[in-house]
Scaffold this motif. Sequence first.
Motif, PDB file in Angstrom:
ATOM      1  N   ALA A  26      67.801  -2.514  32.046  1.00 49.28           N
ATOM      2  CA  ALA A  26      67.197  -1.914  33.243  1.00 49.28           C
ATOM      3  C   ALA A  26      66.498  -0.593  32.948  1.00 49.28           C
ATOM      4  O   ALA A  26      65.578  -0.205  33.659  1.00 49.28           O
ATOM      5  CB  ALA A  26      68.270  -1.715  34.313  1.00 49.28           C
ATOM      6  N   LYS A  27      66.901   0.087  31.899  1.00 48.36           N
ATOM      7  CA  LYS A  27      66.298   1.378  31.583  1.00 48.36           C
ATOM      8  C   LYS A  27      64.797   1.287  31.330  1.00 48.36           C
ATOM      9  O   LYS A  27      64.082   2.261  31.503  1.00 48.36           O
ATOM     10  CB  LYS A  27      66.990   2.010  30.378  1.00 48.36           C
ATOM     11  N   ALA A  28      64.320   0.123  30.901  1.00 48.97           N
ATOM     12  CA  ALA A  28      62.900   0.002  30.565  1.00 48.97           C
ATOM     13  C   ALA A  28      62.012   0.168  31.796  1.00 48.97           C
ATOM     14  O   ALA A  28      60.921   0.737  31.717  1.00 48.97           O
ATOM     15  CB  ALA A  28      62.624  -1.338  29.892  1.00 48.97           C
TER      16      ALA A  28
ATOM     17  N   LEU B 109      82.866  -4.494  21.165  1.00 51.34           N
ATOM     18  CA  LEU B 109      82.596  -3.261  20.450  1.00 51.34           C
ATOM     19  C   LEU B 109      81.141  -3.330  19.980  1.00 51.34           C
ATOM     20  O   LEU B 109      80.701  -4.348  19.449  1.00 51.34           O
ATOM     21  CB  LEU B 109      83.507  -3.102  19.234  1.00 51.34           C
ATOM     22  N   ARG B 110      80.431  -2.224  20.217  1.00 54.83           N
ATOM     23  CA  ARG B 110      79.066  -2.168  19.698  1.00 54.83           C
ATOM     24  C   ARG B 110      79.161  -1.714  18.253  1.00 54.83           C
ATOM     25  O   ARG B 110      79.478  -0.571  17.956  1.00 54.83           O
ATOM     26  CB  ARG B 110      78.222  -1.186  20.495  1.00 54.83           C
ATOM     27  N   VAL B 111      78.927  -2.652  17.372  1.00 57.30           N
ATOM     28  CA  VAL B 111      79.099  -2.395  15.946  1.00 57.30           C
ATOM     29  C   VAL B 111      77.749  -2.029  15.356  1.00 57.30           C
ATOM     30  O   VAL B 111      76.716  -2.620  15.665  1.00 57.30           O
ATOM     31  CB  VAL B 111      79.680  -3.643  15.248  1.00 57.30           C
TER      32      VAL B 111
ATOM     33  N   TYR C  11      63.047   7.869  16.450  1.00 60.03           N
ATOM     34  CA  TYR C  11      63.662   8.154  17.746  1.00 60.03           C
ATOM     35  C   TYR C  11      64.209   6.899  18.416  1.00 60.03           C
ATOM     36  O   TYR C  11      65.015   6.988  19.324  1.00 60.03           O
ATOM     37  CB  TYR C  11      62.636   8.790  18.705  1.00 60.03           C
ATOM     38  N   ILE C  12      63.717   5.726  18.006  1.00 60.68           N
ATOM     39  CA  ILE C  12      64.185   4.505  18.660  1.00 60.68           C
ATOM     40  C   ILE C  12      64.871   3.562  17.672  1.00 60.68           C
ATOM     41  O   ILE C  12      64.996   2.379  17.905  1.00 60.68           O
ATOM     42  CB  ILE C  12      63.050   3.803  19.465  1.00 60.68           C
ATOM     43  N   SER C  13      65.329   4.122  16.536  1.00 59.85           N
ATOM     44  CA  SER C  13      66.191   3.385  15.608  1.00 59.85           C
ATOM     45  C   SER C  13      67.622   3.717  15.980  1.00 59.85           C
ATOM     46  O   SER C  13      67.979   4.885  16.066  1.00 59.85           O
ATOM     47  CB  SER C  13      65.987   3.866  14.166  1.00 59.85           C
TER      48      SER C  13
ATOM     49  N   GLY D 192      71.802  -7.411  21.651  1.00 59.03           N
ATOM     50  CA  GLY D 192      71.019  -6.257  22.086  1.00 59.03           C
ATOM     51  C   GLY D 192      69.590  -6.635  22.427  1.00 59.03           C
ATOM     52  O   GLY D 192      69.274  -7.801  22.681  1.00 59.03           O
ATOM     53  N   GLY D 193      68.742  -5.626  22.449  1.00 57.83           N
ATOM     54  CA  GLY D 193      67.322  -5.863  22.740  1.00 57.83           C
ATOM     55  C   GLY D 193      66.512  -5.552  21.502  1.00 57.83           C
ATOM     56  O   GLY D 193      66.981  -5.768  20.396  1.00 57.83           O
ATOM     57  N   GLY D 194      65.312  -5.042  21.696  1.00 60.97           N
ATOM     58  CA  GLY D 194      64.557  -4.522  20.558  1.00 60.97           C
ATOM     59  C   GLY D 194      63.301  -5.257  20.178  1.00 60.97           C
ATOM     60  O   GLY D 194      62.515  -4.745  19.381  1.00 60.97           O
TER      61      GLY D 194
ATOM     62  N   LEU E 115      71.714 -11.408  25.350  1.00 64.05           N
ATOM     63  CA  LEU E 115      70.583 -10.610  24.863  1.00 64.05           C
ATOM     64  C   LEU E 115      70.297  -9.505  25.868  1.00 64.05           C
ATOM     65  O   LEU E 115      70.564  -9.663  27.060  1.00 64.05           O
ATOM     66  CB  LEU E 115      69.337 -11.484  24.700  1.00 64.05           C
ATOM     67  N   GLU E 116      69.738  -8.407  25.361  1.00 62.35           N
ATOM     68  CA  GLU E 116      69.436  -7.260  26.232  1.00 62.35           C
ATOM     69  C   GLU E 116      67.977  -6.830  26.095  1.00 62.35           C
ATOM     70  O   GLU E 116      67.698  -5.665  25.787  1.00 62.35           O
ATOM     71  CB  GLU E 116      70.335  -6.069  25.858  1.00 62.35           C
ATOM     72  N   PRO E 117      67.021  -7.710  26.285  1.00 65.97           N
ATOM     73  CA  PRO E 117      65.628  -7.293  26.110  1.00 65.97           C
ATOM     74  C   PRO E 117      65.174  -6.362  27.230  1.00 65.97           C
ATOM     75  O   PRO E 117      65.532  -6.561  28.389  1.00 65.97           O
ATOM     76  CB  PRO E 117      64.855  -8.619  26.166  1.00 65.97           C
ATOM     77  N   GLY E 118      64.435  -5.354  26.877  1.00 69.79           N
ATOM     78  CA  GLY E 118      63.866  -4.447  27.866  1.00 69.79           C
ATOM     79  C   GLY E 118      62.344  -4.510  27.784  1.00 69.79           C
ATOM     80  O   GLY E 118      61.680  -5.222  28.542  1.00 69.79           O
ATOM     81  N   ARG E 119      61.821  -3.779  26.800  1.00 69.86           N
ATOM     82  CA  ARG E 119      60.370  -3.647  26.640  1.00 69.86           C
ATOM     83  C   ARG E 119      59.637  -4.983  26.687  1.00 69.86           C
ATOM     84  O   ARG E 119      58.591  -5.117  27.316  1.00 69.86           O
ATOM     85  CB  ARG E 119      60.095  -2.981  25.289  1.00 69.86           C
ATOM     86  N   ARG E 120      60.192  -5.999  26.007  1.00 71.85           N
ATOM     87  CA  ARG E 120      59.468  -7.254  25.881  1.00 71.85           C
ATOM     88  C   ARG E 120      59.246  -7.934  27.241  1.00 71.85           C
ATOM     89  O   ARG E 120      58.299  -8.679  27.431  1.00 71.85           O
ATOM     90  CB  ARG E 120      60.244  -8.181  24.939  1.00 71.85           C
TER      91      ARG E 120
ATOM     92  N   MET F 129      55.212   9.403  29.247  1.00 73.00           N
ATOM     93  CA  MET F 129      55.646  10.382  28.268  1.00 73.00           C
ATOM     94  C   MET F 129      55.552   9.885  26.835  1.00 73.00           C
ATOM     95  O   MET F 129      55.698  10.653  25.886  1.00 73.00           O
ATOM     96  CB  MET F 129      57.114  10.648  28.605  1.00 73.00           C
ATOM     97  N   ARG F 130      55.364   8.583  26.659  1.00 78.81           N
ATOM     98  CA  ARG F 130      55.482   7.994  25.330  1.00 78.81           C
ATOM     99  C   ARG F 130      54.515   8.586  24.301  1.00 78.81           C
ATOM    100  O   ARG F 130      54.931   8.858  23.177  1.00 78.81           O
ATOM    101  CB  ARG F 130      55.338   6.466  25.388  1.00 78.81           C
ATOM    102  N   PRO F 131      53.241   8.812  24.645  1.00 80.95           N
ATOM    103  CA  PRO F 131      52.355   9.407  23.627  1.00 80.95           C
ATOM    104  C   PRO F 131      52.839  10.797  23.195  1.00 80.95           C
ATOM    105  O   PRO F 131      52.866  11.099  22.002  1.00 80.95           O
ATOM    106  CB  PRO F 131      50.994   9.458  24.334  1.00 80.95           C
TER     107      PRO F 131
ATOM    108  N   LEU G 140      55.891  12.057  23.379  1.00 82.93           N
ATOM    109  CA  LEU G 140      57.222  12.064  22.773  1.00 82.93           C
ATOM    110  C   LEU G 140      57.273  11.340  21.432  1.00 82.93           C
ATOM    111  O   LEU G 140      57.956  11.774  20.517  1.00 82.93           O
ATOM    112  CB  LEU G 140      58.222  11.432  23.749  1.00 82.93           C
ATOM    113  N   TYR G 141      56.577  10.220  21.330  1.00 84.65           N
ATOM    114  CA  TYR G 141      56.679   9.403  20.111  1.00 84.65           C
ATOM    115  C   TYR G 141      55.343   9.268  19.390  1.00 84.65           C
ATOM    116  O   TYR G 141      55.229   8.443  18.483  1.00 84.65           O
ATOM    117  CB  TYR G 141      57.135   7.976  20.434  1.00 84.65           C
ATOM    118  N   GLU G 142      54.335   9.978  19.852  1.00 82.65           N
ATOM    119  CA  GLU G 142      52.969   9.740  19.364  1.00 82.65           C
ATOM    120  C   GLU G 142      52.636   8.252  19.510  1.00 82.65           C
ATOM    121  O   GLU G 142      51.999   7.650  18.651  1.00 82.65           O
ATOM    122  CB  GLU G 142      52.820  10.199  17.911  1.00 82.65           C
TER     123      GLU G 142
ATOM    124  N   ALA H 287      56.845  -0.691  30.299  1.00 83.48           N
ATOM    125  CA  ALA H 287      58.180  -0.333  29.799  1.00 83.48           C
ATOM    126  C   ALA H 287      58.231   1.139  29.446  1.00 83.48           C
ATOM    127  O   ALA H 287      57.333   1.637  28.756  1.00 83.48           O
ATOM    128  CB  ALA H 287      58.528  -1.168  28.567  1.00 83.48           C
ATOM    129  N   TYR H 288      59.273   1.811  29.865  1.00 82.70           N
ATOM    130  CA  TYR H 288      59.497   3.217  29.548  1.00 82.70           C
ATOM    131  C   TYR H 288      58.320   4.089  29.992  1.00 82.70           C
ATOM    132  O   TYR H 288      58.023   5.103  29.371  1.00 82.70           O
ATOM    133  CB  TYR H 288      59.791   3.388  28.043  1.00 82.70           C
ATOM    134  N   GLY H 289      57.643   3.658  31.030  1.00 81.05           N
ATOM    135  CA  GLY H 289      56.559   4.445  31.607  1.00 81.05           C
ATOM    136  C   GLY H 289      57.118   5.172  32.820  1.00 81.05           C
ATOM    137  O   GLY H 289      57.614   6.295  32.728  1.00 81.05           O
TER     138      GLY H 289
END
Length: 420
Positions: free
Chosen positions: A63-65, A152-154, A165-167, A241-243, A277-282, A316-318, A320-322, A374-376
């Motif tokens: 949901a954060k995306a 447990l998130r391993v 920043y997103i690794s 997870g997502g990613g 699965l936890e996809p956000g951005r996609r 904020m993405r440009p 914050l993350y270029e 996403a993340y906008g």
Amino acid sequence: MSHFAIRDGVLYAESVALPAIAEQFGTPAYVYSRASLVASLQEFLEVLDGHPAGRGALVCYAAKANSNLAILNLFARMGAGFDIVSGGELQRVLAAGADPRKVVFSGVGKAAAEMKMALDAGIFCFNIESAPELERLNEIAGHCGRTARVSLRVNPNVDPKTHPYISTGLKEAKFGVAYEGALALYRRAAALPNIDVAGIDCHIGSQLLDPAPFVEALERILALVDQLTAEGIGINHLDLGGGLGIKYKADQAEPTVASYLTPLLDKLTGRGLQVVLEPGRRLVGNAGLLLTRVEFLKPGEGKNFAIIDAAMNDLMRPALYEAWHDIVPVVPRGGATRDYDVVGPVCESGDFLGLARPLNIEPGDLLAVMSAGAYGMAMSSNYNTRPRAVEVMVDGDRVHQIRRRETVAELYAGEQVLPA
Ligand code: LLP
């Protein structure tokens, strides 16, 4: 297929021309395509459904995306669950019609009150990220007379080869529990009275365009599952997870959901683990754009600036993350271009949405900042006392306002001056 396309010289969202949206709702405006949102979730559901190891899988949209209620509701109606990281997101997804039994709760700093809220709601699973968090959850669950299902998130210590920043899955990340310590913590979890060990979880990073690190992470996780099974600690579900990344340039290639999931599902065949699965951005990234208008052009010595009415507070993405977002004229003029730094009105040198972009534009022109779903809006702020943008969703030839533009009065409504 993109649901944003130029037709007769004008950029459309599905069957609606963007200038009509700017006219009706003003700018800056986030514009989403319902068909695009549906298609991206559908792609996951179809790949999962078409594979023996994917049947019964749970897609928990991160949901954060983008946590607009209309988007959450659309996904809930399609059967999705949600990955949340705060009590606020829990309230949001429930308000949007989520089934609490399809909610997973991630995050390194869950507060006691948030745990209680999630236990009372009856969520599917807590993704535990540290030993003290596990102890706290056991205690809170005891107080409310409940049992908490956990994964447990391993941290598989795999390099996702994405922006630092997103690794999130490297040894030095603040996330998850170290691979080496996971077994001991599972033993502890299995011994706690108010904890039910349900699954295992990992999330290695975001915007991954190469599926290889996912496979590497899964192999490490499965080795751990085998060890757990040998010890009699049963695991019912595996949360990957997502990613999965998206293309941020029109001509860029993008892995298909099948090319990402099939190798993973192949490895899971016959294991009887439910896939989560936890996809956000996609699911949302390429389903949205930020519509903005050029205020002024400011030619300079070494540089030309295009000053627009959207800014870093909106996207904020440009800064914050270029990060790169394509910026395209809504009504392309053709002809010779000039290189512009596309900047906002915020008083920061880092306030840019794109640098050195070849454009042929005039003041008053509309621009679309692409791939902004996403993340906008989710990361937007009120910096410089800028009300946050309106959000609209296009559905065929209809446009629905799904969040109205903020007013300035709302921005300081909670503030108070000192007594005289
Ligand atoms: N699950 C967990 C535990 C996460 O931390 C994240 C994202 C996701 C799922 C969803 O990942 P996705 O499928 O969206 O890659 N603000 C950054 C991205 C931060 C991602 C944070 N965690 C950006 O704008 O690129």
